[in-house]
Write a protein that holds these residues in place. Sequence first.
Motif, PDB file in Angstrom:
ATOM      1  N   VAL A 144       5.559   2.027  -4.864  1.00 42.51           N
ATOM      2  CA  VAL A 144       5.390   2.344  -6.284  1.00 42.51           C
ATOM      3  C   VAL A 144       6.602   1.767  -7.009  1.00 42.51           C
ATOM      4  O   VAL A 144       7.736   1.877  -6.542  1.00 42.51           O
ATOM      5  CB  VAL A 144       5.254   3.864  -6.522  1.00 42.51           C
ATOM      6  N   ASP A 162       6.594  13.039 -12.111  1.00 40.29           N
ATOM      7  CA  ASP A 162       5.204  13.400 -11.829  1.00 40.29           C
ATOM      8  C   ASP A 162       4.327  12.154 -11.739  1.00 40.29           C
ATOM      9  O   ASP A 162       3.417  12.080 -10.897  1.00 40.29           O
ATOM     10  CB  ASP A 162       4.665  14.332 -12.909  1.00 40.29           C
ATOM     11  N   GLU A 207       0.814  -1.219   0.000  1.00 42.93           N
ATOM     12  CA  GLU A 207       0.000   0.000   0.000  1.00 42.93           C
ATOM     13  C   GLU A 207       0.846   1.267   0.000  1.00 42.93           C
ATOM     14  O   GLU A 207       0.338   2.372  -0.269  1.00 42.93           O
ATOM     15  CB  GLU A 207      -0.952   0.010   1.199  1.00 42.93           C
ATOM     16  N   ASP A 208       2.150   1.143   0.280  1.00 46.71           N
ATOM     17  CA  ASP A 208       3.044   2.300   0.280  1.00 46.71           C
ATOM     18  C   ASP A 208       4.045   2.271  -0.879  1.00 46.71           C
ATOM     19  O   ASP A 208       4.863   3.186  -1.016  1.00 46.71           O
ATOM     20  CB  ASP A 208       3.831   2.362   1.596  1.00 46.71           C
ATOM     21  N   TRP A 237      13.537  10.125  -1.178  1.00 48.53           N
ATOM     22  CA  TRP A 237      12.732   8.935  -1.376  1.00 48.53           C
ATOM     23  C   TRP A 237      13.346   7.716  -0.696  1.00 48.53           C
ATOM     24  O   TRP A 237      14.571   7.529  -0.711  1.00 48.53           O
ATOM     25  CB  TRP A 237      12.577   8.646  -2.872  1.00 48.53           C
ATOM     26  N   LYS A 250       5.054  10.564  -8.355  1.00 44.53           N
ATOM     27  CA  LYS A 250       4.481  11.370  -7.275  1.00 44.53           C
ATOM     28  C   LYS A 250       2.966  11.266  -7.238  1.00 44.53           C
ATOM     29  O   LYS A 250       2.351  11.299  -6.160  1.00 44.53           O
ATOM     30  CB  LYS A 250       4.905  12.827  -7.428  1.00 44.53           C
ATOM     31  N   ALA A 251       2.337  11.132  -8.401  1.00 35.66           N
ATOM     32  CA  ALA A 251       0.874  11.092  -8.479  1.00 35.66           C
ATOM     33  C   ALA A 251       0.289   9.878  -7.773  1.00 35.66           C
ATOM     34  O   ALA A 251      -0.890   9.876  -7.412  1.00 35.66           O
ATOM     35  CB  ALA A 251       0.434  11.116  -9.939  1.00 35.66           C
ATOM     36  N   THR A 252       1.088   8.854  -7.559  1.00 36.49           N
ATOM     37  CA  THR A 252       0.594   7.665  -6.861  1.00 36.49           C
ATOM     38  C   THR A 252       0.403   7.917  -5.374  1.00 36.49           C
ATOM     39  O   THR A 252      -0.310   7.160  -4.704  1.00 36.49           O
ATOM     40  CB  THR A 252       1.557   6.484  -7.035  1.00 36.49           C
ATOM     41  N   GLY A 253       1.091   8.918  -4.839  1.00 32.52           N
ATOM     42  CA  GLY A 253       1.011   9.199  -3.418  1.00 32.52           C
ATOM     43  C   GLY A 253       1.788   8.229  -2.545  1.00 32.52           C
ATOM     44  O   GLY A 253       1.708   8.288  -1.317  1.00 32.52           O
ATOM     45  N   ARG A 254       2.552   7.331  -3.173  1.00 32.25           N
ATOM     46  CA  ARG A 254       3.320   6.338  -2.421  1.00 32.25           C
ATOM     47  C   ARG A 254       4.677   6.908  -2.015  1.00 32.25           C
ATOM     48  O   ARG A 254       5.182   7.840  -2.631  1.00 32.25           O
ATOM     49  CB  ARG A 254       3.502   5.070  -3.256  1.00 32.25           C
ATOM     50  N   LYS A 255       5.292   6.295  -0.978  1.00 29.80           N
ATOM     51  CA  LYS A 255       6.555   6.793  -0.448  1.00 29.80           C
ATOM     52  C   LYS A 255       7.722   5.829  -0.627  1.00 29.80           C
ATOM     53  O   LYS A 255       8.878   6.225  -0.510  1.00 29.80           O
ATOM     54  CB  LYS A 255       6.397   7.104   1.048  1.00 29.80           C
TER      55      LYS A 255
END
Length: 214
Positions: free
Chosen positions: A17, A99, A14-15, A132, A102-107
């Motif tokens: 990408v 971009d 869930e975190d 990151w 980043k758009a995924t909102g994952r870290k």
Amino acid sequence: MTFRNGLNSLLRPEDSVLLLIDHQPYQLANLNSHDPHAVVNASTGLAKAARVFGVPTVLTSVLAARGGLLFPQITDVFPGQEVIDRTFINTWEDKKVVDAVKATGRKQLIIAGLWTEVCVAMPVIHALGDGWDTTVITDACGGVSVEAHRVAIQRMIAAGANTMTWLALAAEWQRDWARTETAGELTEVLSQHAAGSGIAYFWEQQLLNTPVSA
């Protein structure tokens, strides 16, 4: 915040990408750090594991008109998904790629690609500098020589990157076989791409389905 130890340091679907970089014919043609078949297999297993766990995956190539399209084994996992084609050697300098990540909102940023010493090392080091939490999947990467791959991995670790293999990542995402919503699909991926482990699974099924003699 990047954790180096403890439960929070482990990767979570869930975190996460996934960024797959330049799995293309030109790069594969001069890949000498690994068996090319093994790299294609590991990259495909990684892509399928990401699909099982719903991990957003960004696909990117460099000069595809000259270097070739991404391996169909990978693009077939994400039918219809755009492949971002770049001119930058350093993927992390391409605004469209950054971009999209980043758009995924994952870290937790997970990266694999060809070649390790060029198109993986540069964005990994760049992304680490941007804060990151970055992990390199080493067996879904490859370089022009064993030395090139190893030195690149050492360089990225020194910069703060985590390293692991695709199978270790899949296990970390699963974490608990009681998570039945992904366990079955992941087992199917392992049976296709985890070599001896996959064959052992089929053997186990054979034994479980063999009637016991009276």
